[in-house]
Design an enzyme around this catalytic site. Structure first.
Site: not given
Length: 508
Positions: A309, A356, A409
């Site tokens: 992330d 990501e 998300d």
């Protein structure tokens, strides 16, 4: 790490069906693995597994530990099977919702049962009134427990004491008395002795989490399903990690953050101030990244592939002065970049990462990602469907990428499409060759058809659910992480449909 052309489904463990108000490592998890197997999916992706905090809305990205497992994920039914609880201990079961998690009620219910199991496990002879057959540990259990404590002592000792101290002082470590806040050795020893029963409880919960997790992973592997975990780059200030390893973070002499993490303003918004302490990368580099290596070694022991992330933070990171509330007051600072990943590769071997890299996609980040061959993320929600060649349209995804129909998300596919303008929706349907009916399945097929080596959808998208099933809204602190599915969601018809799509686009 080289990936084959495969596909999978995202479903966080809290969203699984089950009888105790939240998904766990019991029957619901195995039912989902069976469904993935029937759907010919070879990956199961989920959010971080750490113990969540009520003060952070039980976000899996703001955990009390980067190493420990979430006690709420422990299956009580599996504890009954193991003999640590009786079936009667689970009664009465509150009237939990099948469709969303009420974390406060779940925490109260499960904590009481976990404490009962821990107390019985600790009892050597049943003198507390509990029978040896219903909870007292066997010799094999005790040996396994001691082996676990020894194997994981590098993080477990500090975590168990940290959580015991949070109970003792009813709050974050930054407000504890100075000797224990500053980790005075004498204070640590005294509290460890005084709080021994509570420390044991915390160790026991991690022991059963670890045992149940490894059983589930083996069950998944036997059915050809690999597990995709998540690595948040930052940890919470109120965590065992910062308390136990303050030298790894950019803190003041008083052990307060000197700077906190976030992202800068851009034309679409005012930026974000996340509040996590940033790393002292120079100190970490001098120590050969030992803290990070321990963290990754633990994660690699639990999952097969890891999504990083906020990959940008390993290239450079936005540091906001801790005394400022404005993200605009921050500055870019250099992170270790290639040196970090080279060290990790030398020490731990193969790097099973996907990254990501959404937002702030500059050349420096691209160069770092490509140097190590990490697949990048592509999500159609970010596409301009009327712009020819837009990088987020599935027909333009490169091979070394991971295509998602949506993420934890973003909105669901149905919710996303419902919020598109008429012009964008028309362009979308034209670009992916859809007739407008069951647009979510047309979008999943476009993702599966893409050149991307990996493709993922979410359970919400497979079910065709709208915005009410969204899992998280970034920048908000309530109403997230609560969506659940029922066991009826794991239907044979949906498995067959996803399997046909997977076979057609050669993803298995």
């Amino acid at each position: 790490m080289r990936f084959d052309r495969r596909s999978g489904v995202f479903l966080h463990l809290t969203s699984l069906p089950g009888p105790h108000g939240i998904g766990d490592l019991g029957g619901g998890a195995r039912a989902f693995v069976d469904w993935l197997d029937a759907a010919e999916q070879s990956y199961w992706q989920f959010c971080p597994l750490g113990p969540t905090a009520p003060v952070h809305g039980d976000s899996p990205y703001q955990a009390y530990s980067a190493f420990a497992g979430n006690p709420l994920l422990v299956s009580l039914d599996r504890l009954v099977e193991a003999g640590y609880l009786d079936a009667a201990d689970l009664e009465p079961v509150p009237d939990f919702s099948e469709h969303e998690v009420d974390y406060d009620r779940v925490r109260e219910y499960k904590t009481d049962r976990l404490r009962t199991a821990a107390e019985r496990f600790r009892s050597a002879d049943g003198d507390d009134g509990s029978a040896r057959a219903s909870g007292s540990a066997t010799e094999a259990d005790r040996e396994a427990f001691e082996a676990f404590r020894e194997r994981e002592s590098g993080w477990l000792d500090d975590y168990a004491l940290f959580m015991a101290l949070r109970t003792r002082y009813d709050g974050a470590w930054t407000s504890w008395p100075e000797p224990i806040r500053a980790r005075d050795p004498d204070a640590l020893d005294a509290h460890r002795e005084e709080l021994a029963p509570e420390v044991h409880y915390r160790e026991f919960v991690q022991f059963v989490f670890d045992r149940q997790w490894r059983d589930l992973r083996e069950y998944a592997h036997e059915r050809g399903v690999d597990l995709v975990g998540d690595l948040p780059i930052y940890v919470a200030l109120d965590s065992a990690d910062v308390w136990a390893s303050p030298e790894a973070f950019d803190l003041t002499p008083d052990r307060e953050p000197a700077a906190v993490a976030g992202v800068p303003p851009n034309p679409q918004d005012d930026g974000q101030r996340w509040g996590n302490p940033v790393y002292d990368w120079e100190t970490l580099r001098e120590a050969d990244y030992d803290w990070w290596l321990a963290r990754l070694d633990r994660l690699f022991d639990l999952v097969d592939v890891t999504r990083i992330d906020h990959f940008k933070g390993f290239d450079e990171f936005w540091a906001i002065p801790a005394d400022s509330d404005s993200p605009a007051d921050g500055e870019w600072r250099d992170a270790p970049g290639a040196d970090f990943f080279e060290t990790v590769g030398e020490r731990l071997g193969e790097l099973p990462f996907v990254v990501e890299d959404l937002g702030f996609l500059d050349q420096s980040l691209v160069d770092l990602r490509e140097r190590f061959g990490f697949p990048s993320m592509r999500v159609p929600h970010y596409a301009d469907w009327c712009q020819e060649g837009d990088m987020y349209q599935p027909m333009h995804y490169p091979e070394n990428s991971v295509a998602y129909s949506s993420t934890h998300d973003t909105n669901t596919l149905v919710g996303y499409c419902e919020n598109l303008s008429d012009r964008q929706r028309s362009c979308l349907e034209y670009n992916i060759g859809a007739d407008g009916s069951e647009l979510h399945w047309s979008m999943i097929e476009a993702v599966w058809r893409a050149d991307s080596v990996l493709a993922f959808t979410t359970m919400q998208d497979v079910l065709g659910l709208d915005e009410h099933a969204r899992f998280n809204r970034p920048g908000t602190t309530s109403g997230n992480w609560s969506w659940r599915c029922t066991v009826e969601a794991f239907s044979e018809a949906l498995a067959d449909r996803l399997a046909r799509l997977t076979d057609e686009h050669i993803r298995n």
